[in-house]
Design a protein around this motif. Structure first.
Motif, PDB file in Angstrom:
ATOM      1  N   ARG A  32       0.826  -1.218   0.000  1.00 25.33           N
ATOM      2  CA  ARG A  32       0.000   0.000   0.000  1.00 25.33           C
ATOM      3  C   ARG A  32       0.855   1.261   0.000  1.00 25.33           C
ATOM      4  NH1 ARG A  32      -2.902   1.797  -1.340  1.00 25.33           N
ATOM      5  NH2 ARG A  32      -4.393   2.724   0.039  1.00 25.33           N
ATOM      6  N   ALA A  34       1.164   3.308  -2.477  1.00 27.83           N
ATOM      7  CA  ALA A  34       0.400   4.396  -3.088  1.00 27.83           C
ATOM      8  C   ALA A  34      -0.780   4.625  -2.156  1.00 27.83           C
ATOM      9  CB  ALA A  34      -0.088   3.979  -4.464  1.00 27.83           C
ATOM     10  N   ILE A  77       4.146  -1.193  -7.488  1.00 27.50           N
ATOM     11  CA  ILE A  77       3.025  -2.127  -7.539  1.00 27.50           C
ATOM     12  C   ILE A  77       1.863  -1.414  -8.219  1.00 27.50           C
ATOM     13  CG2 ILE A  77       2.277  -1.518  -5.170  1.00 27.50           C
ATOM     14  CD1 ILE A  77       1.287  -4.520  -4.962  1.00 27.50           C
ATOM     15  N   PHE A  79      -1.477   0.207  -9.107  1.00 30.71           N
ATOM     16  CA  PHE A  79      -2.579   0.749  -8.328  1.00 30.71           C
ATOM     17  C   PHE A  79      -3.879   0.092  -8.806  1.00 30.71           C
ATOM     18  CE2 PHE A  79      -6.099   3.558  -7.514  1.00 30.71           C
ATOM     19  CZ  PHE A  79      -5.927   3.834  -6.183  1.00 30.71           C
ATOM     20  N   SER A  80      -4.471  -0.718  -7.950  1.00 34.12           N
ATOM     21  CA  SER A  80      -5.692  -1.449  -8.291  1.00 34.12           C
ATOM     22  C   SER A  80      -6.228  -2.016  -6.986  1.00 34.12           C
ATOM     23  CB  SER A  80      -5.355  -2.555  -9.294  1.00 34.12           C
ATOM     24  OG  SER A  80      -6.521  -3.220  -9.716  1.00 34.12           O
ATOM     25  N   ASP A  81      -7.060  -3.029  -7.050  1.00 36.45           N
ATOM     26  CA  ASP A  81      -7.532  -3.667  -5.821  1.00 36.45           C
ATOM     27  C   ASP A  81      -7.769  -5.153  -6.087  1.00 36.45           C
ATOM     28  OD1 ASP A  81      -8.561  -3.136  -2.969  1.00 36.45           O
ATOM     29  OD2 ASP A  81     -10.137  -4.369  -3.831  1.00 36.45           O
ATOM     30  N   PHE A  95     -17.250   0.163  -3.590  1.00 34.78           N
ATOM     31  CA  PHE A  95     -16.219   0.406  -2.567  1.00 34.78           C
ATOM     32  C   PHE A  95     -16.702   1.518  -1.652  1.00 34.78           C
ATOM     33  CE2 PHE A  95     -13.835  -1.843  -5.747  1.00 34.78           C
ATOM     34  CZ  PHE A  95     -12.897  -2.565  -5.012  1.00 34.78           C
ATOM     35  N   GLY A  98     -14.060   0.086   1.633  1.00 35.99           N
ATOM     36  CA  GLY A  98     -13.753  -1.336   1.390  1.00 35.99           C
ATOM     37  C   GLY A  98     -14.810  -1.939   0.481  1.00 35.99           C
ATOM     38  N   THR A 153      -9.477 -15.096   0.811  1.00 37.40           N
ATOM     39  CA  THR A 153      -9.772 -13.713   1.208  1.00 37.40           C
ATOM     40  C   THR A 153     -10.900 -13.130   0.351  1.00 37.40           C
ATOM     41  OG1 THR A 153      -7.620 -13.292   2.198  1.00 37.40           O
ATOM     42  CG2 THR A 153      -8.758 -11.385   1.253  1.00 37.40           C
ATOM     43  N   TRP A 215      -6.914 -12.681   4.989  1.00 32.46           N
ATOM     44  CA  TRP A 215      -7.794 -13.232   6.033  1.00 32.46           C
ATOM     45  C   TRP A 215      -7.590 -14.707   6.355  1.00 32.46           C
ATOM     46  CZ3 TRP A 215      -9.023  -9.650   8.984  1.00 32.46           C
ATOM     47  CH2 TRP A 215      -9.329  -8.386   8.480  1.00 32.46           C
TER      48      TRP A 215
HETATM   49  O1  1CP Z   1      -0.331  -1.599  -2.434  1.00 32.39           O
HETATM   50  C1  1CP Z   1      -0.717  -0.736  -3.252  1.00 32.39           C
HETATM   51  O2  1CP Z   1      -0.341   0.422  -3.202  1.00 32.39           O
HETATM   52  C2  1CP Z   1      -1.623  -1.174  -4.400  1.00 32.39           C
HETATM   53  C3  1CP Z   1      -3.023  -1.004  -4.193  1.00 32.39           C
HETATM   54  C4  1CP Z   1      -3.910  -1.912  -3.374  1.00 32.39           C
HETATM   55  C5  1CP Z   1      -3.749  -3.257  -2.936  1.00 32.39           C
HETATM   56  C6  1CP Z   1      -2.535  -4.143  -3.097  1.00 32.39           C
HETATM   57  C7  1CP Z   1      -5.202  -1.514  -2.948  1.00 32.39           C
HETATM   58  C8  1CP Z   1      -5.778  -0.179  -3.198  1.00 32.39           C
HETATM   59  N1  1CP Z   1      -5.799  -2.563  -2.326  1.00 32.39           N
HETATM   60  C9  1CP Z   1      -4.944  -3.633  -2.296  1.00 32.39           C
HETATM   61  C10 1CP Z   1      -5.171  -4.978  -1.772  1.00 32.39           C
HETATM   62  C11 1CP Z   1      -6.327  -5.242  -0.883  1.00 32.39           C
HETATM   63  N2  1CP Z   1      -7.598  -4.732  -0.932  1.00 32.39           N
HETATM   64  C12 1CP Z   1      -6.299  -6.197   0.145  1.00 32.39           C
HETATM   65  C13 1CP Z   1      -5.115  -7.085   0.456  1.00 32.39           C
HETATM   66  C14 1CP Z   1      -4.041  -6.370   1.196  1.00 32.39           C
HETATM   67  C15 1CP Z   1      -4.426  -5.809   2.537  1.00 32.39           C
HETATM   68  O3  1CP Z   1      -4.779  -6.602   3.420  1.00 32.39           O
HETATM   69  O4  1CP Z   1      -4.336  -4.605   2.697  1.00 32.39           O
HETATM   70  C16 1CP Z   1      -7.552  -6.226   0.753  1.00 32.39           C
HETATM   71  C17 1CP Z   1      -7.993  -7.082   1.927  1.00 32.39           C
HETATM   72  C18 1CP Z   1      -8.380  -5.295   0.066  1.00 32.39           C
HETATM   73  C19 1CP Z   1      -9.800  -5.037   0.319  1.00 32.39           C
HETATM   74  C20 1CP Z   1     -10.028  -3.580   0.450  1.00 32.39           C
HETATM   75  N3  1CP Z   1     -10.130  -2.742  -0.625  1.00 32.39           N
HETATM   76  C21 1CP Z   1     -10.077  -2.813   1.622  1.00 32.39           C
HETATM   77  C22 1CP Z   1     -10.024  -3.367   3.039  1.00 32.39           C
HETATM   78  C23 1CP Z   1     -11.327  -3.057   3.733  1.00 32.39           C
HETATM   79  C24 1CP Z   1     -12.012  -4.023   4.652  1.00 32.39           C
HETATM   80  O5  1CP Z   1     -13.138  -3.671   5.015  1.00 32.39           O
HETATM   81  O6  1CP Z   1     -11.538  -5.138   4.981  1.00 32.39           O
HETATM   82  C25 1CP Z   1     -10.223  -1.480   1.238  1.00 32.39           C
HETATM   83  C26 1CP Z   1     -10.350  -0.264   2.092  1.00 32.39           C
HETATM   84  C27 1CP Z   1     -10.253  -1.459  -0.191  1.00 32.39           C
HETATM   85  C28 1CP Z   1     -10.366  -0.287  -1.083  1.00 32.39           C
HETATM   86  C29 1CP Z   1      -9.055   0.213  -1.527  1.00 32.39           C
HETATM   87  N4  1CP Z   1      -8.085  -0.574  -2.165  1.00 32.39           N
HETATM   88  C30 1CP Z   1      -6.999   0.213  -2.481  1.00 32.39           C
HETATM   89  C31 1CP Z   1      -7.305   1.543  -2.032  1.00 32.39           C
HETATM   90  C32 1CP Z   1      -6.412   2.752  -2.222  1.00 32.39           C
HETATM   91  C33 1CP Z   1      -8.574   1.517  -1.420  1.00 32.39           C
HETATM   92  C34 1CP Z   1      -9.304   2.698  -0.764  1.00 32.39           C
HETATM   93  C35 1CP Z   1     -10.330   3.261  -1.635  1.00 32.39           C
HETATM   94  C36 1CP Z   1     -10.673   4.700  -1.321  1.00 32.39           C
HETATM   95  O7  1CP Z   1     -10.211   5.238  -0.331  1.00 32.39           O
HETATM   96  O8  1CP Z   1     -11.391   5.267  -2.135  1.00 32.39           O
END
Ligand code: 1CP
Length: 351
Positions: A32, A34, A77, A79-81, A95, A98, A153, A215
């Protein structure tokens, strides 16, 4: 690990560390990286819904590159999800911030209705962004990391409908014990999707791929062996690993380190609750390690972070390779200075 005098490009250092070949010092990047801790990120994201940022290739490329330019990370890495590849499956996804699933998947009939289109057609912007990033990064010899969420997950969110603040995913766990056939069918579909998605990312220029199983660490060892390990093994065996090594991340997985080793990934990314020294002795020549500073520690003073990085690198020495990283994603309120100090400390190890 023997230390050659020679210095390496960032791409060479990363790929060698993944494969356990000698390097001058560990490479460094942040999960994360970015993110909201960067004012430039907040500015670019202002008023733009998350999925729009992912779909807009120019935007996604710029967000991916920011940490390289602004804090000096040694890998980029995309930027995506982890939920982006689900966009082509027919799941109604939002989203907030999350992932939220409008109709959680709870029956075998719903699993049968999941579409598995070729991700190159359903989410082409992912591969366009990777190709653009690779073109930008190749001349600088900066490695490009692709990623996917692990099936367990993804399934936890798909069945529960959203994340669970208590981290227990009660509907999902009920399905595990009361409806195992359904869950097996869902995991099988997601495994197929993940393999295709990651191999397509490798084709589009990803030089390393990371599988995020945030998870799966909620399970005890026996359940992990039943539900998680076979999926990891299948993915590890079906990726084009000669072209791109695989990093396996499990959050809160200190109790399943042996099972992580058995998955057969090139690198095991462990969270900060794992004693890195003990893990390094355990994995030895079987895998490289990635991690594992507590993301909260980035508020610490520069001297503390330099010492912490030195201690992590020393602790990891018995493992065949080490990539410096956090134990989980960088937090939104992290001071930028803390991130810079962490990265500078890693770079100073070779001096
Ligand atoms: O690492 C990076 O910079 C690349 C971007 C990236 C990655 C690798 C994002 C951007 N998400 C992820 C992976 C991700 N997403 C994981 C696995 C890693 C981790 O545990 O952090 C998981 C579990 C998610 C699911 C997810 N997507 C969450 C977690 C929320 C929850 O309730 O459990 C969230 C907040 C998101 C949205 C998201 N993904 C990424 C961003 C920047 C955001 C936020 C969106 C926003 O603020 O508008």
């Amino acid at each position: 690990m023997t230390k050659p005098r020679q210095t390496f490009s960032c791409s060479e250092r990363m790929l060698r560390a993944c494969r356990g070949e000698p390097v001058d010092r560990p490479p460094v990047w942040l999960m994360r990286q970015a993110g909201r801790y960067l004012p430039e990120y907040r500015q670019l994201r202002e008023g733009v819904p998350f999925l729009d940022s992912c779909r807009n290739v120019e935007h996604a490329v710029e967000l991916s590159l920011q940490p390289l330019r602004l804090v000096g990370t040694e890998a980029v890495i995309l930027f995506s999800d982890i939920f982006v590849p689900m966009l082509g499956t027919g799941v109604d996804l939002d989203f907030q911030p999350g992932p939220v699933i409008a109709e959680p998947i709870r029956t075998e009939a719903q699993v049968a209705r999941l579409r598995l289109p070729d991700p190159r057609e359903s989410v082409p912007f992912v591969f366009d962004a990777l190709r653009a990033l690779r073109a930008e990064l190749a001349p600088q010899a900066i490695p490009l990391i692709g990623f996917a969420g692990a099936p367990f997950t993804l399934a936890a969110y798909l069945v529960e409908g959203r994340g669970d603040p208590k981290n227990s995913f009660p509907v999902f766990r009920r399905a595990m014990y009361r409806n195992p056939e359904f869950l097996r069918a869902l995991l099988a579909r997601l495994t197929e999707l993940t393999i295709t998605y990651l191999n397509a990312q490798i084709d589009a220029g990803a030089q390393v791929v990371q599988l995020f199983d945030t998870w799966s660490g909620i399970l005890g060892v026996a359940d992990y062996r039943e539900w998680v390990l076979p999926v990891h093994r299948e993915i590890a065996s079906k990726l084009d690993r000669r072209r791109a090594p695989l990093i396996l991340y499990v959050r809160d997985g200190a109790h399943v380190l042996d099972e992580m080793i058995e998955a057969g990934a090139d690198v095991l990314s462990v969270d900060w609750r794992v004693d890195l020294g003990a893990a390094a002795r355990r994995v030895g020549a079987r895998a490289s390690l990635q991690g594992n500073l507590d993301p909260h520690a980035l508020v610490a003073p520069r001297d503390y972070l330099f010492e912490a990085v030195r201690a992590l690198a020393a602790a990891a020495a018995p493992a065949r390779g080490h990539i410096l990283n956090l134990g989980h994603g960088c937090l939104p309120d992290t001071p930028v200075e803390g991130v810079r100090s962490f990265i500078e400390a890693a770079k100073s190890l070779g001096a």
